[in-house]
Design an enzyme around this catalytic site. Structure first.
Site, short mmCIF file in Angstrom:
data_model
loop_
_atom_site.label_atom_id
_atom_site.label_comp_id
_atom_site.label_asym_id
_atom_site.label_seq_id
_atom_site.Cartn_x
_atom_site.Cartn_y
_atom_site.Cartn_z
N PRO A 223 0.83 -1.21 0.00
CA PRO A 223 0.00 0.00 0.00
C PRO A 223 0.86 1.25 0.00
CG PRO A 223 -0.49 -1.42 1.89
CD PRO A 223 0.69 -2.00 1.22
N GLU A 445 -24.03 8.36 17.10
CA GLU A 445 -22.74 7.78 17.53
C GLU A 445 -22.95 6.73 18.61
OE1 GLU A 445 -20.23 8.32 15.71
OE2 GLU A 445 -21.02 10.06 14.63
N HIS A 448 -23.78 3.49 16.98
CA HIS A 448 -22.59 2.74 16.54
C HIS A 448 -21.96 2.01 17.71
CE1 HIS A 448 -22.24 4.15 12.46
NE2 HIS A 448 -22.10 5.42 12.78
P1 ADP Z 1 5.63 4.39 -0.72
O1 ADP Z 1 6.69 4.60 -1.73
O2 ADP Z 1 5.52 2.97 -0.25
O3 ADP Z 1 4.29 4.92 -1.12
P2 ADP Z 1 7.28 6.12 0.82
O4 ADP Z 1 8.52 5.31 0.82
O5 ADP Z 1 7.24 7.24 -0.14
O6 ADP Z 1 6.02 5.20 0.58
O7 ADP Z 1 7.01 6.63 2.29
C1 ADP Z 1 6.70 7.95 2.58
C2 ADP Z 1 7.32 8.40 3.88
O8 ADP Z 1 6.77 7.70 4.97
C3 ADP Z 1 8.79 8.09 3.94
O9 ADP Z 1 9.53 9.12 3.39
C4 ADP Z 1 9.04 7.94 5.43
O10 ADP Z 1 9.19 9.20 6.04
C5 ADP Z 1 7.76 7.35 5.91
N1 ADP Z 1 7.83 5.90 5.98
C6 ADP Z 1 7.10 5.04 5.26
N2 ADP Z 1 7.39 3.76 5.57
C7 ADP Z 1 8.36 3.81 6.50
C8 ADP Z 1 9.09 2.80 7.21
N3 ADP Z 1 8.87 1.51 7.00
N4 ADP Z 1 10.02 3.20 8.10
C9 ADP Z 1 10.23 4.52 8.30
N5 ADP Z 1 9.58 5.51 7.67
C10 ADP Z 1 8.65 5.17 6.78
ZN ZN Z 2 -22.03 7.07 11.56
#
Ligand code: ADP
Ligand code: ZN
Ligand code: MG
Length: 634
Positions: A223, A445, A448
């Site tokens: 994701p 709410e 829920h």
């Molecule tokens: P993707 O390419 O999977 O969509 P990114 O690598 O661009 O995600 O992640 C965006 C930001 O979220 C990264 O620059 C980092 O700051 C943070 N992040 C995401 N996953 C991690 C992880 N596993 N460990 C540390 N930071 C993360």
């Molecule tokens: Zn609702």
């Protein structure tokens, strides 16, 4: 012309001399082509001017001329052969006449001249014989030059030096990326896999001697926001080889063949730099399945994808080029890409579990003033399902809150508040609710919460609020029990019932439903649809999955299943939702007292959580008898 030596500047991205030369050649070519244009045009204009005859004196008509000849007034005559003119002197000065190309007129005139005793000369004008070919050649040259300029401009990368210009593929020199595997957490398997690539590229001989097959292509899937791009950057920082990075969308072009040419250039350069790593981010932009593309008739995409396939086949495992790619949508990739010898290894980069989340929080807390009371373990527990990007956001949001409130430390409370912000958007303190709205939202709410508590398949209710956030009127925050990997049919049915609990509550109390339940309803419908279409949980269709045929990119949808199945799906969704609403209503009726108390308290205090909430939810019976009271379609 003195040429500066092109030693790459230390530190900055260092394009290979090869690329630099190519770019330079292209720029020089373009310069010459453009400079040639006015020169050619000038030539042509000169030619046109010169080719039309320029003779001084009076123009005479042929009949006048013959009369003058007869009168003996013509003194000399020169026949300009190519110009088809006669010039000369007569008693009033210079004259000229045009005679056209008719032989008869010429012979008539010459005999008239002979009769009159005028000596005439014939001038052959050999240079002017070149006019016809030149006047055809020059415009052709101008057109060709123009086309050449267009071609140079439209070739990949335009004038900025092919596909390797600033915005497109980037070459990171060894040691340029400061990110390492230590900056990534919660995705240990992926790190392990990439560490292997790093080690292989460090000493390929060792691996080859062992006969170990090193993957040619590795596909990171997962994701968004889980760290795929980050992992690639970390690999760039770890590996001691050049690292080329480009985004799949950089290959997407309007002109057929341009994307393919870019792929070719990209790989050609990469191969000369081997051993190296090539990273293609957002691979789905080029790697979209060809059947899905056919809907939109995407010739260019297909050509680009084919070129990518060709390139991936074009080097062997020992060549030292490792192709790394990332995508959120492995499902729409062309299956040819996933065949052995191409992206034969797939590495999942998924949402982290609780330990991983704590580690990610720790990474992002580095360098921020965290207060003593911060308990990242607790924060990690509260953030089930958050991606790495979400967690980075939580820490950042907390730091912002601290700054805004004039505090110089990030406290645990701020982190908790930040979680809620990230989940639901910033709290809207300013909105004032009318008493009726407050009451309706409170019952909604509370509905829920009561249904969730009554049905065993639902998550625990963690917080309840009628303070508006984002779009909804209020919110009920569920805390999942753990990192659940799979859900059962009955759990999903319970969840759908709890989603409809708000609506059921409104109806029970006020006798009608409001638009405030729209989002719940949408969510419930899509959950029910997924149960049948994606999870094969239908009672009528049996073990069957119906995937609509989507082209994703252009949003084209083909059914992919028959009308009969479609109407059965619709009927079953309605049945699931109808039953769920009945179950929700039954749960509310069975716990009417607790439901009322919860809603009334909520109206008063606006937000309920922790012990106060637990106390109010305690009397609610979690039920077996409820389910038998209402027929479920399980
Ligand atoms: P993707 O390419 O999977 O969509 P990114 O690598 O661009 O995600 O992640 C965006 C930001 O979220 C990264 O620059 C980092 O700051 C943070 N992040 C995401 N996953 C991690 C992880 N596993 N460990 C540390 N930071 C993360
Ligand atoms: Zn609702
Ligand atoms: Mg990414």
């Amino acid at each position: 012309m003195a040429r500066k030596s092109k030693t790459p500047k230390a530190g900055g991205p260092t394009p290979t001399p090869d690329i630099e030369d190519k770019a330079k050649n292209r720029r020089r070519g373009l310069f010459l082509a453009i400079a040639a244009l006015p020169v050619l045009a000038l030539f042509y204009a000169t030619l046109l001017y010169w080719s039309s005859p320029h003779t001084g004196g009076t123009q005479l008509r042929i009949d006048q001329y013959i009369t003058l000849l007869r009168q003996g007034r013509i003194q000399s005559a020169t026949i300009l052969e190519t110009d088809n003119r006669i010039t000369g002197k007569y008693d009033r000065g210079n004259y000229w006449i045009t005679v056209g190309t008719r032989e008869t007129i010429f012979s008539r005139l010459t005999s008239a001249m002979e009769d009159a005793g005028v000596a005439y000369k014939v001038k052959q004008q050999p240079l002017k014989n070149l006019i016809v070919p030149a006047s055809m050649l020059l415009p052709a040259l101008i057109i060709v030059d123009g086309l050449f300029i267009l071609f140079l401009i439209m070739r990949p990368g335009g004038t900025d030096g092919m596909g390797f210009g600033k915005s497109k593929a980037k070459r990171l020199a060894v040691g340029e990326s400061k990110i390492t595997f230590a900056d990534v957490a919660g995705v240990d398997e992926a790190i392990e896999e990439l560490a292997e690539v790093r080690d292989y590229l460090g000493s390929p001989d060792k691996f080859l001697a062992m006969g170990a097959a090193v993957p040619k292509g590795i596909l990171l899937t997962g994701p968004p926001g889980c760290g795929k791009t980050l992992l690639a950057r970390a690999l760039a920082g770890e590996a001691n080889v050049p690292f080329f990075t480009i985004s799949g969308s950089d290959f997407v072009e309007i002109f057929v063949g341009v994307g393919a040419a870019r792929i070719r250039d990209f790989f050609a350069v990469a191969k000369t730099a081997a051993p190296c790593i090539v990273f293609i981010d957002e691979l789905d932009a080029v790697g979209r399945s060809r059947t899905a593309m056919a809907v939109g008739g995407q010739d260019e995409r297909e050509a680009t994808l084919n070129q990518l396939l060709v390139e991936m086949d074009g080097f062997d495992a020992g060549s030292g080029v490792v192709v790394l790619a990332a995508t959120n949508r492995p499902d729409i990739l062309d299956s040819a890409l996933l065949r052995p010898g191409r992206f034969d290894r797939r590495v999942g980069v998924d949402r982290a579990d609780v330990r991983g989340r704590e580690a990610i929080l720790k990474i992002h807390s580095r360098g921020k003033p965290m207060s003593e009371d911060v308990e990242l373990t607790g924060i990690a527990k509260r953030t089930v399902g958050f991606s790495g990007a979400d967690l980075a956001n939580v820490v950042n949001e907390a730091a912002l809150l601290a700054a805004r409130r004039g505090s110089n430390q990030v406290t645990n409370r701020l982190l908790v508040e930040a979680i809620e912000r990230v989940v639901a958007g910033p709290e809207k303190k300013s909105r004032i609710l009318s008493p009726q709205d407050r009451s309706r939202i409170a019952y909604h709410e509370a509905g829920h919460a009561v249904v969730s508590t009554a049905l065993p398949g639902c998550d625990r209710v963690g917080k309840l609020s009628i303070v508006a956030r984002g779009h909804g009127g209020g919110f009920t925050w569920m805390v999942p029990e753990g990192d659940q990997v799979t859900v059962t049919r009955s759990q999903l049915l319970d969840r759908i019932a709890s989603l409809l609990g708000g609506r059921a509550a409104e109806r029970l109390v006020t006798g009608e439903v409001s638009s405030g339940a729209t989002a719940d309803l949408e969510h419930a419908v899509s959950l029910a649809r997924r149960m049948i279409a994606d999870f094969g949980m239908s009672t009528n269709l049996g073990p069957y999955i119906v995937k609509p045929f989507t082209d994703g990119y252009q949003g084209q949808i083909g059914a992919g299943y028959s009308e009969r199945i479609a109407s059965e799906i619709d009927a079953e969704i309605q049945e699931i939702l109808g039953t769920a609403e009945d179950r929700a209503t039954a749960a509310l009726v069975a716990n009417r007292g607790a439901f009322e108390r919860l809603a009334v308290t909520l109206i008063e205090v606006e937000t309920l959580e922790d012990d106060a909430l637990d106390q109010l939810l305690l009397p609610i019976s979690s039920t077996g008898e409820l389910d038998s009271a209402v027929t479920t379609n399980a």
